[in-house]
Design a protein around this motif. Sequence first.
Motif, PDB file in Angstrom:
ATOM      1  N   ARG A  43      15.915  26.696  44.388  1.00 20.64           N
ATOM      2  CA  ARG A  43      16.852  26.742  45.499  1.00 20.64           C
ATOM      3  C   ARG A  43      17.642  25.443  45.489  1.00 20.64           C
ATOM      4  NH1 ARG A  43      15.805  28.225  51.775  1.00 20.64           N
ATOM      5  NH2 ARG A  43      17.797  27.514  52.599  1.00 20.64           N
ATOM      6  N   LYS A  85      12.444  38.373  57.550  1.00 22.65           N
ATOM      7  CA  LYS A  85      12.092  37.596  58.731  1.00 22.65           C
ATOM      8  C   LYS A  85      13.015  37.935  59.901  1.00 22.65           C
ATOM      9  CE  LYS A  85      14.564  33.148  58.126  1.00 22.65           C
ATOM     10  NZ  LYS A  85      15.476  33.392  56.993  1.00 22.65           N
ATOM     11  N   ASP A 104      13.303  39.789  50.651  1.00 26.07           N
ATOM     12  CA  ASP A 104      13.167  38.334  50.588  1.00 26.07           C
ATOM     13  C   ASP A 104      12.102  37.977  51.605  1.00 26.07           C
ATOM     14  OD1 ASP A 104      13.721  35.552  50.201  1.00 26.07           O
ATOM     15  OD2 ASP A 104      14.958  35.589  52.001  1.00 26.07           O
ATOM     16  N   TYR A 134      16.143  38.543  64.499  1.00 31.30           N
ATOM     17  CA  TYR A 134      15.522  37.350  65.074  1.00 31.30           C
ATOM     18  C   TYR A 134      15.215  37.556  66.558  1.00 31.30           C
ATOM     19  CZ  TYR A 134      17.254  35.720  60.630  1.00 31.30           C
ATOM     20  OH  TYR A 134      17.516  35.606  59.293  1.00 31.30           O
ATOM     21  N   ALA A 172      16.236  40.122  53.876  1.00 29.29           N
ATOM     22  CA  ALA A 172      15.463  38.971  54.386  1.00 29.29           C
ATOM     23  C   ALA A 172      14.705  39.429  55.619  1.00 29.29           C
ATOM     24  CB  ALA A 172      16.395  37.803  54.714  1.00 29.29           C
ATOM     25  N   GLU A 207      20.524  38.151  49.800  1.00 28.91           N
ATOM     26  CA  GLU A 207      19.372  38.115  50.723  1.00 28.91           C
ATOM     27  C   GLU A 207      19.833  38.260  52.170  1.00 28.91           C
ATOM     28  OE1 GLU A 207      17.729  34.216  50.090  1.00 28.91           O
ATOM     29  OE2 GLU A 207      16.911  34.691  48.122  1.00 28.91           O
ATOM     30  N   HIS A 230      20.883  29.184  49.859  1.00 28.16           N
ATOM     31  CA  HIS A 230      21.064  29.876  51.147  1.00 28.16           C
ATOM     32  C   HIS A 230      21.608  28.798  52.066  1.00 28.16           C
ATOM     33  CE1 HIS A 230      20.498  32.407  54.625  1.00 28.16           C
ATOM     34  NE2 HIS A 230      19.777  31.478  55.199  1.00 28.16           N
ATOM     35  N   GLY A 250      19.920  39.221  56.047  1.00 27.58           N
ATOM     36  CA  GLY A 250      18.975  39.556  57.105  1.00 27.58           C
ATOM     37  C   GLY A 250      19.735  40.063  58.321  1.00 27.58           C
ATOM     38  N   ARG A 251      20.348  39.107  59.035  1.00 30.13           N
ATOM     39  CA  ARG A 251      21.066  39.414  60.267  1.00 30.13           C
ATOM     40  C   ARG A 251      22.089  40.550  60.107  1.00 30.13           C
ATOM     41  NH1 ARG A 251      21.649  35.540  64.107  1.00 30.13           N
ATOM     42  NH2 ARG A 251      21.190  33.961  62.536  1.00 30.13           N
ATOM     43  N   GLY A 306      23.130  35.116  55.065  1.00 28.36           N
ATOM     44  CA  GLY A 306      23.983  34.288  55.919  1.00 28.36           C
ATOM     45  C   GLY A 306      25.209  34.925  56.499  1.00 28.36           C
ATOM     46  N   SER A 328      10.790  33.089  49.230  1.00 31.79           N
ATOM     47  CA  SER A 328      11.486  31.860  49.645  1.00 31.79           C
ATOM     48  C   SER A 328      10.581  31.007  50.531  1.00 31.79           C
ATOM     49  CB  SER A 328      12.745  32.218  50.447  1.00 31.79           C
ATOM     50  OG  SER A 328      13.646  32.961  49.671  1.00 31.79           O
ATOM     51  N   SER A 330      23.346  30.466  58.303  1.00 30.43           N
ATOM     52  CA  SER A 330      23.318  31.811  58.874  1.00 30.43           C
ATOM     53  C   SER A 330      24.490  31.992  59.835  1.00 30.43           C
ATOM     54  CB  SER A 330      21.990  31.984  59.615  1.00 30.43           C
ATOM     55  OG  SER A 330      21.669  33.332  59.790  1.00 30.43           O
TER      56      SER A 330
END
Length: 425
Positions: free
Chosen positions: A149, A60, A79, A381, A58, A284, A199, A286-287, A239, A102, A202
């Motif tokens: 979703r 972003k 993603d 982020y 992910a 997906e 999703h 990210g963090r 997440g 997404s 997070s």
Amino acid sequence: MSHFDYQNGVLHAEGVALPAIAETFGTPTYVYSKAQLLDNFDAYANACAGRDALVCYAMKANSNLAILDLLARRGAGFDIVSGGELLRVIAAGGDPKKVIFSGVGKSEAEMRLALEHDILCFNVESIPELHRLDAVAGALGKKARVSLRVNPNVDPKTHPYIATGLKASKFGVAFDDALATYRTAAQLPNLEPVGIDCHIGSQLLDDTPLLEALDRLIELIDTLAAEGIHLHHLDIGGGLGIDYGVAGEDQPVPAGEYLNRVFQRVEAWRAEKHDGRGIKVIFEPGRSIVGNTGVLLTKVEFIKHGEEKNFCIVDAAMNDMARPALYQAWMDMQPVVKRETTGAMFDVVGPICESGDWLARDRELPVEAGDLLVMKTAGAYGMTMASNYNTRGRAAEVIVDGDQVHLVRRREKAEELFALESVIR
Ligand SMILES: *Cc1c(COP(=O)(O)O)cnc(C)c1O
């Protein structure tokens, strides 16, 4: 193992002392560890090995081209949540056929771009979006692969701003409406329902809510199959939480353990069906891929003793790292060169003209003006949410690889910040 460690009292990223990075590249600077990034990705990739699965990072969370390139070369999909992110994937050499799109508000232009690049799937969030996508695909003479979703309505027990799967959320299709929405999708001529996704939020330290969401998706896939709508993939979203160093907080479940539990459930369910149909599992994250990969390196400008509080004023600010201002997130601040503790307490704040411009509050820090500090676990982020508020150029970004430092985004110059503007006369 962390790739950020003190050696002789000086914080290093892999083999490089952070004061050397401040000297060469200035501050504030985001410093990433390549080894940490690849370790984090490999935890997912290794758990997926030999299985029908895809890890779609992910982006972003951190979309620097160098990071995307390293992950793409490791086999990652992506993603995305905008057309701009798709262009970044392509610029970094990523494969659009491993891209999932997404987001609740995709424009026609974004849909067209994604269809032209033949992305893997659109994660659709509403009936109007289905109709728009059908029209755009039809005009291009293409069929769009779609997933819905679904909002499984499980409580992720995280900060309300990062909980996304509850009934009151703007995201997703309500669980009870999912069947009817799939019927609509199946009837539209230019759409092909291929998957289902969710999703739920997070920074989840415990995977129980994720596994509950998985059970709800499985339930829906069975219901849809009974209607003749056979899906080929299930996408459980991202997440997974990370350790921000918050005192007394539980440790996050390791990615490998969580993925193994997902695969166990999926494999048990497929075996029980005896229909020989497989299903691809998509993640997906990210963090959990980039969070502990980066620190934000900053310099102390002034120490200010206020009436009630002491302030440590640094050259990084909320425009560089918005998480504390946005979510009241607790971020760990540490001195780069260890000092004897003095017991003094500080709020660490930036130079921006907002009371919300703080990075950390009520911290015992042995600091003096001119010292270097790091905000730890700042890789996710951070830079992607950075702005130019107060006409502040965004921070530089470097990636450390062993004893090498690569500048992967130079610091912005003030002139560049208003170069697109013009006056009227
Ligand atoms: C933000 C987001 C993710 C990534 O979440 P993390 O908590 O960073 O893993 C995954 N999927 C969707 C749809 C998202 O919006």
